[in-house]
Design an enzyme around this catalytic site. Structure first.
Site, short mmCIF file in Angstrom:
data_model
loop_
_atom_site.label_atom_id
_atom_site.label_comp_id
_atom_site.label_asym_id
_atom_site.label_seq_id
_atom_site.Cartn_x
_atom_site.Cartn_y
_atom_site.Cartn_z
N ARG A 82 0.82 -1.16 -0.05
CA ARG A 82 0.02 -0.01 0.02
C ARG A 82 0.94 1.30 0.14
O ARG A 82 1.68 1.21 0.98
CB ARG A 82 -0.88 0.14 1.28
N HIS A 128 -3.19 10.83 0.69
CA HIS A 128 -2.75 10.67 1.98
C HIS A 128 -2.14 12.18 2.65
O HIS A 128 -0.99 12.20 2.86
CB HIS A 128 -1.75 9.82 2.20
N GLU A 174 -8.05 8.63 6.18
CA GLU A 174 -8.33 9.18 7.33
C GLU A 174 -8.84 10.52 7.34
O GLU A 174 -8.16 11.65 7.86
CB GLU A 174 -7.08 8.93 8.28
N ASN A 313 -7.95 1.72 9.34
CA ASN A 313 -6.75 1.95 10.27
C ASN A 313 -6.90 1.94 11.53
O ASN A 313 -7.74 2.80 11.95
CB ASN A 313 -6.18 3.42 9.59
N TYR A 315 -5.25 1.44 15.45
CA TYR A 315 -3.96 1.19 16.32
C TYR A 315 -4.09 0.89 18.02
O TYR A 315 -3.19 0.39 18.45
CB TYR A 315 -3.01 2.71 16.37
N GLU A 379 -4.11 -0.15 7.76
CA GLU A 379 -2.91 0.34 8.85
C GLU A 379 -3.14 -0.18 10.23
O GLU A 379 -4.20 -0.13 10.76
CB GLU A 379 -2.85 1.86 8.71
C1 GBH Z 1 -1.96 7.20 10.75
O1 GBH Z 1 -3.04 7.83 11.60
C2 GBH Z 1 -1.39 7.74 9.58
O2 GBH Z 1 -2.33 7.39 8.36
C3 GBH Z 1 -0.15 7.60 9.13
O3 GBH Z 1 0.39 8.55 8.28
C4 GBH Z 1 0.91 7.98 10.29
O4 GBH Z 1 2.17 7.84 10.37
C5 GBH Z 1 0.50 6.58 11.34
O5 GBH Z 1 -1.12 6.73 11.77
C6 GBH Z 1 1.27 6.67 12.65
O6 GBH Z 1 0.70 7.74 13.37
O7 GBH Z 1 -5.77 13.41 19.24
O8 GBH Z 1 -3.78 14.69 18.47
O9 GBH Z 1 -3.49 12.96 20.16
C7 GBH Z 1 -3.04 7.35 13.03
C8 GBH Z 1 -4.52 7.93 13.42
C9 GBH Z 1 -5.52 9.66 14.75
C10 GBH Z 1 -3.59 8.42 15.66
C11 GBH Z 1 -5.40 10.48 15.67
C12 GBH Z 1 -3.27 9.53 16.40
C13 GBH Z 1 -4.64 10.73 18.07
C14 GBH Z 1 -3.87 12.29 17.86
N1 GBH Z 1 -4.16 9.05 14.26
N2 GBH Z 1 -4.48 9.76 16.96
S1 GBH Z 1 -4.25 13.30 18.91
#
Ligand code: GBH
Length: 489
Positions: A82, A128, A174, A313, A315, A379
């Site tokens: 991807r 992106h 996202e 995506n 985490y 992701e």
């Molecule tokens: C992904 O987003 C992205 O697609 C990617 O580009 C990035 O490198 C990867 O994650 C790792 O970070 O409320 O300000 O504390 C992840 C989704 C959503 C994760 C918001 C962090 C909380 C941010 N993100 N989340 S905050």
């Protein structure tokens, strides 16, 4: 048709797996071959916007080293990759009447051909986060409906030039981050916010919801274009990918049980409800009143059903407590600390991420039951604490990340084979350590270590683990497809 009999311990032979990246995070070479500026070029250079003032001018130098990256993918044995296309390499000024840049097209065309030659299925994100700067200057980018036509035109160029070989399209990565982090909190480009210490302009009470609305429309009209004009001849599939973490009530009080649902409504439902169910969540209307834009009936017909699969995506998992006034989280407070003081899981380098595989499985079940579309995990990943300050040998022995992927691959298998979730793909974030946006290069999400002094790549234990796990769980027979197959949908 797959000829394999389902086994509780295996994934189907056409299950796609590999690693994910994004153009601005890896490419570098921001002013070569006619690339136009993106909103991240200048934003990352403004004082205080990124950790240590780092930018994407070099990143992992993948615009130059893309063949080395392909060798790495081959070494891992993936069947899919991807990556995202930089809009400003294809149309440097971004708009529907602006010139097309053949050198940019050639770059991605070569990459796609080289992937297919190696039996690797390209899984392509059109957007992106690297919006052409000119579109932001012209009309405010995502804040104007003008962007819908420009985005659809850009998508058309990509379908025309790459669609003979690309069978998996993601319109957007996202939308929540584009809207909230870019136009609400102001921590991502274009950095708009009501907080005048942070940004000279912006209105965090209205702009995120407008930006999100225009992202949905742009996605929906590009998807309509693909399905009406390209799908029959090219035979691919198109959808959107949403970020979203699982939400657990902090305790079983009714207000915290409700809070967990409100968190999901704003993080996920904001986009998934209109796209799969045809309306914004009731809770968002209640919370925002007339600050939430509305779709016309004609638009709604285009939006509903505009994603052929659920791109996911994810985490982590948040424990949710009712309260606070953060609309971006649905007026819900997040914590990882349980009422008894224990932690949900292993803490990552970033404050927002702990390892909790049960949450991954529960989220998969929730999305499948609610939205009823095949799920592609686009992701999933982990940043090891203080990895940046370790010696390379220590950093590549990334046990916490191995643990994370162990838990999540088991959860994936259980969700599919025990719970019956229709899961079709899994991409670990990320192929390489790379430019982690506002966190610069200190937070490393790679399953491959990058030495930024030499740009040498070193597979981490986690990369080897994920590769080995999928080799054992995805029957080999059809892995080396030389021809992009037509999808049966
Ligand atoms: C992904 O987003 C992205 O697609 C990617 O580009 C990035 O490198 C990867 O994650 C790792 O970070 O409320 O300000 O504390 C992840 C989704 C959503 C994760 C918001 C962090 C909380 C941010 N993100 N989340 S905050």
């Amino acid at each position: 048709m797959s000829t394999h009999v389902a086994s509780p311990n295996k994934l189907p032979s056409d299950f796609l797996w590999g690693f994910a990246t994004a153009s601005f995070q890896i490419e570098g070479s921001t002013d070569v071959d006619g690339r136009g500026k993106s909103i991240w070029d200048d934003f990352s250079k403004l004082p205080g916007k990124t950790l240590d003032g780092r930018d994407g001018d070099v990143a992992t130098d993948s615009y130059q080293r893309w063949k080395e990256d392909l060798d790495l993918l081959v070494e891992y044995g993936v069947n899919s990759y991807r990556f995202s296309i930089a809009w400003s390499r294809i149309i440097p000024l971004g708009g529907r009447n602006d010139p097309i840049n053949e050198a940019g097209i050639q770059f991605y065309s070569n990459l796609i051909d080289a992937l297919l030659e190696r039996g690797i299925v390209p899984f392509v994100t059109l957007y992106h986060w690297d919006l052409p700067q000119a579109l932001y200057e012209r009309y405010g980018g995502w804040l104007s409906k003008e962007i819908v036509e420009d985005y659809v035109h850009y998508a058309r160029v990509c379908f025309e030039r790459f669609g003979d070989r690309v069978k998996y399209w993601l319109t957007m990565n996202e939308p929540w981050c584009i809207s909230i982090l870019g136009h609400g909190r102001g921590v991502f480009a274009p950095g708009r916010s009501s907080d005048r210490m942070r940004s000279p302009e912006g209105d965090s009470s209205t702009e995120p919801w407008i930006a999100g609305h225009n992202v949905i429309l742009s996605h929906a009209y590009a998807s309509k274009l693909y399905r009406e004009e390209f799908k029959a001849t090219q035979g691919g599939t198109i959808g959107i990918t949403l970020n979203g973490d699982w939400a657990l009530p902090y305790d079983d009080s009714p207000e915290n049980v409700a809070a967990a649902q409100h968190a999901l409504d704003v993080a996920i439902g904001w986009f998934a409800d209109p796209i799969y169910l045809g309306h914004y969540p009731a809770y968002m209307k209640e919370m925002l009143g007339d600050r939430l834009p509305t779709f016309t009936p004609e638009e709604l017909v285009v939006v509903k059903g505009s994603s052929e699969f659920y791109g996911m995506n994810t985490y982590t998992t948040n424990l949710c407590k009712a309260g606070g006034d953060d609309e971006f989280q649905g007026k819900v407070e997040y914590t990882f600390t349980r009422p008894d003081g224990s932690q949900l899981g292993t803490q990552a380098h970033c404050a927002w991420l702990q390892d909790y595989p049960e949450g991954f499985r529960q989220l998969l079940n929730y999305l499948w039951k609610r939205y009823k579309h095949p799920i592609y995990v686009t992701e999933n990943g982990f940043a090891v604490k203080d990895e940046n300050s370790m010696a390379i040998e220590q950093a590549i022995a990334d046990h916490d990340r191995v643990q994370y992927f162990k838990g999540n691959t088991d959860a994936l298998l259980a969700a599919r084979n025990e719970d019956g979730v229709d899961l079709r793909a899994y991409f670990a974030w990320s192929l390489l350590d790379n430019f982690e946006w506002a966190d610069g290069y200190v937070t490393r999400f790679g399953l491959t270590y990058v030495d930024y002094d030499t740009q040498k790549r070193y597979p981490k234990e986690s990369g080897k683990f994920v590769a080995q796990w999928f080799k054992e769980h995805v029957p080999k027979e059809t892995l080396a497809q030389k021809e992009p197959k037509r999808l049966e949908l």
